[in-house]
Write a protein that holds these residues in place. Sequence first.
Motif, PDB file in Angstrom:
ATOM      1  N   ARG A   1     -25.783 -14.128 -16.209  1.00 53.93           N
ATOM      2  CA  ARG A   1     -24.401 -13.676 -16.101  1.00 53.93           C
ATOM      3  C   ARG A   1     -23.608 -14.743 -15.357  1.00 53.93           C
ATOM      4  NH1 ARG A   1     -24.593  -7.751 -16.557  1.00 53.93           N
ATOM      5  NH2 ARG A   1     -26.159  -7.411 -18.172  1.00 53.93           N
ATOM      6  N   ALA A   2     -22.517 -14.369 -14.766  1.00 53.58           N
ATOM      7  CA  ALA A   2     -21.621 -15.322 -14.106  1.00 53.58           C
ATOM      8  C   ALA A   2     -22.314 -16.062 -12.965  1.00 53.58           C
ATOM      9  CB  ALA A   2     -20.397 -14.590 -13.569  1.00 53.58           C
ATOM     10  N   THR A   3     -22.058 -17.369 -12.925  1.00 55.03           N
ATOM     11  CA  THR A   3     -22.430 -18.174 -11.765  1.00 55.03           C
ATOM     12  C   THR A   3     -21.242 -18.147 -10.822  1.00 55.03           C
ATOM     13  OG1 THR A   3     -23.920 -19.610 -13.009  1.00 55.03           O
ATOM     14  CG2 THR A   3     -23.029 -20.493 -10.956  1.00 55.03           C
TER      15      THR A   3
ATOM     16  N   THR B   1     -28.785 -11.498 -14.314  1.00 58.78           N
ATOM     17  CA  THR B   1     -29.052 -12.523 -13.308  1.00 58.78           C
ATOM     18  C   THR B   1     -27.773 -13.265 -12.957  1.00 58.78           C
ATOM     19  OG1 THR B   1     -31.294 -12.806 -14.184  1.00 58.78           O
ATOM     20  CG2 THR B   1     -30.419 -14.598 -12.828  1.00 58.78           C
ATOM     21  N   ASN B   2     -27.522 -13.395 -11.662  1.00 56.24           N
ATOM     22  CA  ASN B   2     -26.388 -14.182 -11.175  1.00 56.24           C
ATOM     23  C   ASN B   2     -26.886 -15.244 -10.218  1.00 56.24           C
ATOM     24  OD1 ASN B   2     -25.159 -11.182 -11.425  1.00 56.24           O
ATOM     25  ND2 ASN B   2     -23.617 -12.709 -11.937  1.00 56.24           N
ATOM     26  N   ILE B   3     -26.300 -16.426 -10.318  1.00 57.00           N
ATOM     27  CA  ILE B   3     -26.525 -17.471  -9.322  1.00 57.00           C
ATOM     28  C   ILE B   3     -25.342 -17.428  -8.370  1.00 57.00           C
ATOM     29  CG2 ILE B   3     -26.741 -19.953  -8.923  1.00 57.00           C
ATOM     30  CD1 ILE B   3     -28.044 -20.152 -11.685  1.00 57.00           C
ATOM     31  N   VAL B   4     -25.642 -17.391  -7.078  1.00 58.45           N
ATOM     32  CA  VAL B   4     -24.609 -17.394  -6.043  1.00 58.45           C
ATOM     33  C   VAL B   4     -24.766 -18.710  -5.298  1.00 58.45           C
ATOM     34  CG1 VAL B   4     -23.671 -16.226  -4.018  1.00 58.45           C
ATOM     35  CG2 VAL B   4     -24.727 -14.881  -5.854  1.00 58.45           C
ATOM     36  N   THR B   5     -23.836 -19.628  -5.540  1.00 64.77           N
ATOM     37  CA  THR B   5     -23.933 -20.951  -4.949  1.00 64.77           C
ATOM     38  C   THR B   5     -22.693 -21.231  -4.110  1.00 64.77           C
ATOM     39  OG1 THR B   5     -24.434 -23.281  -5.435  1.00 64.77           O
ATOM     40  CG2 THR B   5     -22.950 -22.158  -6.953  1.00 64.77           C
ATOM     41  N   GLY B   6     -22.717 -22.336  -3.434  1.00 64.75           N
ATOM     42  CA  GLY B   6     -21.606 -22.729  -2.577  1.00 64.75           C
ATOM     43  C   GLY B   6     -22.118 -23.678  -1.516  1.00 64.75           C
TER      44      GLY B   6
ATOM     45  N   GLU C   1     -20.050 -30.463  -8.120  1.00 65.05           N
ATOM     46  CA  GLU C   1     -20.939 -29.908  -9.148  1.00 65.05           C
ATOM     47  C   GLU C   1     -20.973 -28.387  -9.059  1.00 65.05           C
ATOM     48  OE1 GLU C   1     -25.683 -29.740  -9.944  1.00 65.05           O
ATOM     49  OE2 GLU C   1     -24.858 -31.752  -9.620  1.00 65.05           O
ATOM     50  N   GLN C   2     -20.991 -27.863  -7.835  1.00 64.87           N
ATOM     51  CA  GLN C   2     -20.996 -26.410  -7.666  1.00 64.87           C
ATOM     52  C   GLN C   2     -19.739 -25.789  -8.271  1.00 64.87           C
ATOM     53  OE1 GLN C   2     -21.501 -26.193  -3.418  1.00 64.87           O
ATOM     54  NE2 GLN C   2     -23.720 -26.202  -3.547  1.00 64.87           N
ATOM     55  N   LEU C   3     -18.610 -26.452  -8.108  1.00 63.67           N
ATOM     56  CA  LEU C   3     -17.368 -25.954  -8.702  1.00 63.67           C
ATOM     57  C   LEU C   3     -17.411 -26.053 -10.222  1.00 63.67           C
ATOM     58  CD1 LEU C   3     -14.784 -27.514  -6.220  1.00 63.67           C
ATOM     59  CD2 LEU C   3     -15.428 -25.096  -6.409  1.00 63.67           C
ATOM     60  N   THR C   4     -17.981 -27.129 -10.725  1.00 67.18           N
ATOM     61  CA  THR C   4     -18.029 -27.360 -12.166  1.00 67.18           C
ATOM     62  C   THR C   4     -18.884 -26.325 -12.887  1.00 67.18           C
ATOM     63  OG1 THR C   4     -17.684 -29.725 -11.831  1.00 67.18           O
ATOM     64  CG2 THR C   4     -18.607 -29.067 -13.938  1.00 67.18           C
ATOM     65  N   VAL C   5     -19.999 -25.903 -12.285  1.00 65.99           N
ATOM     66  CA  VAL C   5     -20.890 -24.950 -12.958  1.00 65.99           C
ATOM     67  C   VAL C   5     -20.418 -23.508 -12.819  1.00 65.99           C
ATOM     68  CG1 VAL C   5     -22.902 -26.438 -12.664  1.00 65.99           C
ATOM     69  CG2 VAL C   5     -22.489 -24.590 -11.027  1.00 65.99           C
ATOM     70  N   ALA C   6     -19.430 -23.274 -11.980  1.00 61.02           N
ATOM     71  CA  ALA C   6     -18.989 -21.901 -11.708  1.00 61.02           C
ATOM     72  C   ALA C   6     -18.333 -21.264 -12.922  1.00 61.02           C
ATOM     73  CB  ALA C   6     -18.003 -21.894 -10.542  1.00 61.02           C
ATOM     74  N   ASP C   7     -18.641 -19.999 -13.110  1.00 58.80           N
ATOM     75  CA  ASP C   7     -17.869 -19.166 -14.026  1.00 58.80           C
ATOM     76  C   ASP C   7     -16.738 -18.509 -13.244  1.00 58.80           C
ATOM     77  OD1 ASP C   7     -19.515 -19.440 -16.457  1.00 58.80           O
ATOM     78  OD2 ASP C   7     -21.036 -18.439 -15.235  1.00 58.80           O
ATOM     79  N   ILE C   8     -17.052 -18.181 -11.986  1.00 55.26           N
ATOM     80  CA  ILE C   8     -16.067 -17.588 -11.084  1.00 55.26           C
ATOM     81  C   ILE C   8     -16.109 -18.375  -9.777  1.00 55.26           C
ATOM     82  CG2 ILE C   8     -15.382 -15.520  -9.799  1.00 55.26           C
ATOM     83  CD1 ILE C   8     -16.844 -13.871 -11.968  1.00 55.26           C
ATOM     84  N   ILE C   9     -14.955 -18.851  -9.338  1.00 59.48           N
ATOM     85  CA  ILE C   9     -14.848 -19.526  -8.042  1.00 59.48           C
ATOM     86  C   ILE C   9     -14.301 -18.498  -7.062  1.00 59.48           C
ATOM     87  CG2 ILE C   9     -13.735 -21.379  -6.742  1.00 59.48           C
ATOM     88  CD1 ILE C   9     -13.638 -22.962  -9.427  1.00 59.48           C
ATOM     89  N   VAL C  10     -15.027 -18.313  -5.975  1.00 62.04           N
ATOM     90  CA  VAL C  10     -14.666 -17.306  -4.985  1.00 62.04           C
ATOM     91  C   VAL C  10     -14.146 -18.008  -3.735  1.00 62.04           C
ATOM     92  CG1 VAL C  10     -15.491 -15.382  -3.581  1.00 62.04           C
ATOM     93  CG2 VAL C  10     -16.483 -15.780  -5.859  1.00 62.04           C
ATOM     94  N   ALA C  11     -12.879 -17.800  -3.432  1.00 62.11           N
ATOM     95  CA  ALA C  11     -12.311 -18.300  -2.178  1.00 62.11           C
ATOM     96  C   ALA C  11     -12.787 -17.345  -1.089  1.00 62.11           C
ATOM     97  CB  ALA C  11     -10.796 -18.355  -2.257  1.00 62.11           C
TER      98      ALA C  11
END
Length: 199
Positions: free
Chosen positions: A126-128, A10-15, A150-160
């Motif tokens: 898995r990775a957020t 499971t992945n969370i895709v946020t932004g 908060e979205q940045l803080t919970v990230a395992d991977i930050i996607v530009a």
Amino acid sequence: MPSYLRGIPTNIVTGFLGAGKSTAILNLLKEKPEGERWAILVNEFGEVGIDGGLLEASGSGEVFIREVPGGCMCCTAGLPMQMAMNMLLARARPDRLLIEPTGLGHPLEVLSALATDHYQTLLDLRATLTLVDARKIKDKRYTQHSVFNEQLTVADIIVASKADQYQTTELDQLKAYLQQKGLLTDRQLVTSRAGDLAV
């Protein structure tokens, strides 16, 4: 609990709004191994702008989409989210689950709901992934917004995301912002062009 409903990757895709979450999910679906069943939990379709391409993919019998009724997934992280999730998992019996909260949603509340005993054996979190449009980093409406941070803080991977649409200096400004917040010490920063993403 049936064995096919255990340890679902499971992945969370946020932004934040407009970061390219739906485009990234569409591109992930293009990479889905043939024969795998994927499930996607989203806010109401009108809220997150699920487009025709994603709905079309759901007609394949291998992609299942379920919306969380009643507004923001994080605000309804109680019963409505659990009901939608349970119905989606029972119907789809997925090999993979993607969760896309609304761009103004609080992902910590979603993660808290997924950390309950019920989902501990059911899901393999898995990775957020948090998508960020680097062009927005100069806009204080973003950087001073609690949900954005908060979205940045919970990230395992930050996607530009949308890296094909901005200059190197804007990516450098994003990196500087993340370093200032101490967010690059234990998180990976990757770039994405035209929604390409790998999980």
